[in-house]
Design an enzyme around this catalytic site. Structure first.
Site, PDB file in Angstrom:
ATOM      1  N   ASP A  33      -1.384  -2.081  -3.888  1.00 20.77           N
ATOM      2  CA  ASP A  33      -0.967  -0.676  -3.759  1.00 20.77           C
ATOM      3  C   ASP A  33      -1.237   0.018  -5.094  1.00 20.77           C
ATOM      4  O   ASP A  33      -1.398  -0.644  -6.134  1.00 20.77           O
ATOM      5  CB  ASP A  33       0.531  -0.604  -3.436  1.00 20.77           C
ATOM      6  CG  ASP A  33       0.911   0.680  -2.723  1.00 20.77           C
ATOM      7  OD1 ASP A  33       1.194   0.636  -1.508  1.00 20.77           O
ATOM      8  OD2 ASP A  33       0.923   1.757  -3.375  1.00 20.77           O
ATOM      9  N   ARG A  88      -1.359  13.670  13.612  1.00 18.08           N
ATOM     10  CA  ARG A  88      -2.200  12.683  12.927  1.00 18.08           C
ATOM     11  C   ARG A  88      -3.343  13.396  12.212  1.00 18.08           C
ATOM     12  O   ARG A  88      -3.792  13.001  11.156  1.00 18.08           O
ATOM     13  CB  ARG A  88      -2.803  11.709  13.938  1.00 18.08           C
ATOM     14  CG  ARG A  88      -1.823  10.716  14.488  1.00 18.08           C
ATOM     15  CD  ARG A  88      -2.568   9.608  15.220  1.00 18.08           C
ATOM     16  NE  ARG A  88      -1.631   8.676  15.828  1.00 18.08           N
ATOM     17  CZ  ARG A  88      -1.170   8.799  17.065  1.00 18.08           C
ATOM     18  NH1 ARG A  88      -1.562   9.794  17.828  1.00 18.08           N
ATOM     19  NH2 ARG A  88      -0.313   7.922  17.542  1.00 18.08           N
ATOM     20  N   ASP A 148      -1.449   0.753  21.168  1.00 19.71           N
ATOM     21  CA  ASP A 148      -1.237   1.638  22.316  1.00 19.71           C
ATOM     22  C   ASP A 148      -0.994   0.827  23.590  1.00 19.71           C
ATOM     23  O   ASP A 148      -0.119   1.155  24.395  1.00 19.71           O
ATOM     24  CB  ASP A 148      -2.449   2.570  22.492  1.00 19.71           C
ATOM     25  CG  ASP A 148      -2.639   3.487  21.290  1.00 19.71           C
ATOM     26  OD1 ASP A 148      -1.626   3.860  20.672  1.00 19.71           O
ATOM     27  OD2 ASP A 148      -3.796   3.822  20.961  1.00 19.71           O
ATOM     28  N   ARG A 151       2.487  -0.711  23.581  1.00 17.41           N
ATOM     29  CA  ARG A 151       3.514   0.262  23.989  1.00 17.41           C
ATOM     30  C   ARG A 151       3.533   0.383  25.509  1.00 17.41           C
ATOM     31  O   ARG A 151       4.591   0.358  26.138  1.00 17.41           O
ATOM     32  CB  ARG A 151       3.224   1.618  23.338  1.00 17.41           C
ATOM     33  CG  ARG A 151       3.550   1.605  21.857  1.00 17.41           C
ATOM     34  CD  ARG A 151       3.323   2.943  21.197  1.00 17.41           C
ATOM     35  NE  ARG A 151       3.826   2.883  19.825  1.00 17.41           N
ATOM     36  CZ  ARG A 151       3.246   3.459  18.779  1.00 17.41           C
ATOM     37  NH1 ARG A 151       2.128   4.179  18.937  1.00 17.41           N
ATOM     38  NH2 ARG A 151       3.770   3.362  17.575  1.00 17.41           N
ATOM     39  N   HIS A 175      -7.306   7.080  19.109  1.00 17.65           N
ATOM     40  CA  HIS A 175      -5.869   6.831  18.889  1.00 17.65           C
ATOM     41  C   HIS A 175      -5.214   8.176  18.614  1.00 17.65           C
ATOM     42  O   HIS A 175      -4.954   8.543  17.493  1.00 17.65           O
ATOM     43  CB  HIS A 175      -5.712   5.893  17.689  1.00 17.65           C
ATOM     44  CG  HIS A 175      -4.297   5.522  17.405  1.00 17.65           C
ATOM     45  ND1 HIS A 175      -3.451   5.002  18.335  1.00 17.65           N
ATOM     46  CD2 HIS A 175      -3.583   5.579  16.253  1.00 17.65           C
ATOM     47  CE1 HIS A 175      -2.279   4.762  17.783  1.00 17.65           C
ATOM     48  NE2 HIS A 175      -2.328   5.103  16.521  1.00 17.65           N
TER      49      HIS A 175
HETATM   50  N1  APR Z   1      -4.624   2.907  -2.956  1.00 16.30           N
HETATM   51  C1  APR Z   1      -3.720   1.984  -2.570  1.00 16.30           C
HETATM   52  N2  APR Z   1      -2.577   2.305  -1.923  1.00 16.30           N
HETATM   53  C2  APR Z   1      -2.346   3.587  -1.673  1.00 16.30           C
HETATM   54  C3  APR Z   1      -3.248   4.616  -2.055  1.00 16.30           C
HETATM   55  C4  APR Z   1      -4.441   4.212  -2.721  1.00 16.30           C
HETATM   56  N3  APR Z   1      -5.348   5.103  -3.113  1.00 16.30           N
HETATM   57  N4  APR Z   1      -2.731   5.796  -1.675  1.00 16.30           N
HETATM   58  C5  APR Z   1      -1.563   5.547  -1.080  1.00 16.30           C
HETATM   59  N5  APR Z   1      -1.314   4.218  -1.070  1.00 16.30           N
HETATM   60  C6  APR Z   1      -0.151   3.504  -0.574  1.00 16.30           C
HETATM   61  C7  APR Z   1       1.144   4.218  -0.853  1.00 16.30           C
HETATM   62  O1  APR Z   1       1.537   4.055  -2.209  1.00 16.30           O
HETATM   63  C8  APR Z   1       2.078   3.559   0.135  1.00 16.30           C
HETATM   64  O2  APR Z   1       2.756   2.452  -0.426  1.00 16.30           O
HETATM   65  O3  APR Z   1      -0.171   3.397   0.837  1.00 16.30           O
HETATM   66  C9  APR Z   1       1.154   3.081   1.252  1.00 16.30           C
HETATM   67  C10 APR Z   1       1.425   3.730   2.580  1.00 16.30           C
HETATM   68  O4  APR Z   1       2.664   3.294   3.011  1.00 16.30           O
HETATM   69  P1  APR Z   1       3.700   4.190   3.843  1.00 16.30           P
HETATM   70  O5  APR Z   1       3.791   5.531   3.228  1.00 16.30           O
HETATM   71  O6  APR Z   1       4.922   3.384   4.045  1.00 16.30           O
HETATM   72  O7  APR Z   1       2.944   4.419   5.241  1.00 16.30           O
HETATM   73  P2  APR Z   1       2.912   3.407   6.472  1.00 16.30           P
HETATM   74  O8  APR Z   1       4.028   3.699   7.398  1.00 16.30           O
HETATM   75  O9  APR Z   1       2.708   2.041   5.977  1.00 16.30           O
HETATM   76  O10 APR Z   1       1.579   3.917   7.207  1.00 16.30           O
HETATM   77  C11 APR Z   1       0.323   3.749   6.601  1.00 16.30           C
HETATM   78  O11 APR Z   1      -0.823   3.461   8.674  1.00 16.30           O
HETATM   79  O12 APR Z   1      -0.110   3.661  10.863  1.00 16.30           O
HETATM   80  C12 APR Z   1      -0.741   4.297   9.802  1.00 16.30           C
HETATM   81  O13 APR Z   1      -0.193   6.633  10.169  1.00 16.30           O
HETATM   82  C13 APR Z   1       0.024   5.524   9.344  1.00 16.30           C
HETATM   83  O14 APR Z   1      -1.795   6.350   8.042  1.00 16.30           O
HETATM   84  C14 APR Z   1      -0.542   5.703   7.978  1.00 16.30           C
HETATM   85  C15 APR Z   1      -0.757   4.262   7.513  1.00 16.30           C
END
Ligand code: APR
Length: 308
Positions: A33, A88, A148, A151, A175
């Site tokens: 991350d 989305r 999907d 669900r 999706h």
């Molecule tokens: N590089 C690495 N990690 C990143 C970057 C990046 N450039 N930008 C954002 N992130 C990380 C964020 O720091 C965060 O920890 O991506 C993570 C996303 O996690 P959440 O906000 O918890 O989102 P989440 O519910 O996991 O969904 C992620 O999956 O299902 C899809 O719609 C949803 O697009 C979304 C994705």
């Protein structure tokens, strides 16, 4: 272990997927991350669960792409999650830039991996990953259809009061709100649900399936679904690493199949060690084909906006 799966994004979906992969002992897992501490903390927490779970999978949290080197599979969940009232598609441009950056870094270190995009809007993000990576289409396969369909399976099983286990559902298309649940290919113990449920109930199941992501977003109030998406990722990873050749609905780059050219759309594929080993083409009625085309048109609109 001799297999390695990297999950980019240690948020809700990424962490849930990583934990599933580790618990099933499918591979060593690297969780990456941009946030410092979060992937390290979650990775260590998962590693400490391993003795209880009976898994020897190594889990490493990191901010450094060097740690992801030579991954067999890279799951991309990085991005922004949907907030209530946000479609989305609102996420489109922000997530495009994130995905481009992530893909460039990933392929530098794992040029032979299979990429599984998860970030929404899924089909358009798959197109970004595909173009930026330069990988053959077999090695870029998006996670959406399994979610999907899961669900829909859950809703069918609830309606009929039967096990989810041999309840299968078929959802095609992008999706998004235009996804195409196919009742006549959805079955319980091999019996099409059109034989088991009345039209009104089927329509209600179809509608709830298409709005399934939004239903969770509304209930959570902040963030979007992650347990079912995480499970769907694990199923794909398992099918690939174990070369199961499972037929699963996934977002794949169509080149004329189903009459769709040059777009990622959800269709049944054979998922094995080489990634998408075959695109399964099934007969659609005129109505179903029209609905699929409408869904593909919706994907194309997004792809045109981000010019990929
Ligand atoms: N590089 C690495 N990690 C990143 C970057 C990046 N450039 N930008 C954002 N992130 C990380 C964020 O720091 C965060 O920890 O991506 C993570 C996303 O996690 P959440 O906000 O918890 O989102 P989440 O519910 O996991 O969904 C992620 O999956 O299902 C899809 O719609 C949803 O697009 C979304 C994705």
């Amino acid at each position: 272990m001799n297999r390695k799966v990297t999950v980019i994004g240690s948020g809700n979906v990424g962490a849930t997927a990583a934990r599933g992969i580790a618990m099933k002992e499918l591979a060593d897992v690297v969780l990456l991350d941009i946030l410092e501490g979060i992937p390290q903390g979650k990775g260590l927490d998962m590693l400490e669960a391993n003795p209880v779970e009976g898994s020897d999978a190594c889990v490493l949290g990191t901010n450094d792409y060097a740690d992801t080197a030579n991954s067999d599979i890279v799951v991309i969940t990085a991005g922004l999650a949907r907030k209530p009232g946000m479609s989305r598609d609102d996420l489109l441009l922000k997530n495009k830039n994130i995905i481009k950056d992530v893909t460039e870094n990933v392929v530098k270190h794992s040029p032979n991996c299979i990429l599984i995009p998860v970030t929404n809007p899924l089909d358009a993000m798959c197109q970004v990953v595909y173009r930026v990576s330069g990988f053959p289409r077999e090695r870029v396969v998006g996670m959406a259809g399994i979610l999907d369909s899961a669900r829909m399976r859950a809703f069918i099983a609830m309606e009929l009061g039967v096990s989810v286990e041999n309840t299968h559902a078929f959802v095609l298309g992008g999706h998004g709100d235009t996804m195409v649940p196919l009742p006549r290919y959805s079955t319980v113990a091999g019996i099409p649900i059109t034989e088991l449920m009345d039209t009104a109930t089927i329509e209600a199941v179809v509608k709830r399936t298409a709005g399934g992501g939004g239903e969770i977003v509304k209930l959570l109030g902040s963030g979007s679904a992650y347990y079912a998406p995480g499970s769907a990722v694990v199923e794909m990873v398992e099918a690939i690493l174990k070369d199961k050749k499972k037929i699963l609905p996934c977002a794949t780059f169509l080149q004329g199949e189903y009459g769709i050219e040059g777009l990622f759309v959800g269709v049944p594929v054979k998922l094995g060690a080489r990634g998408v080993e075959e695109i399964i083409q099934i007969e659609l009625t005129a109505d179903e084909q029209a609905a699929l085309q409408k869904s593909a048109d919706a994907v194309k609109e997004l792809v045109d906006i981000i010019k990929v």
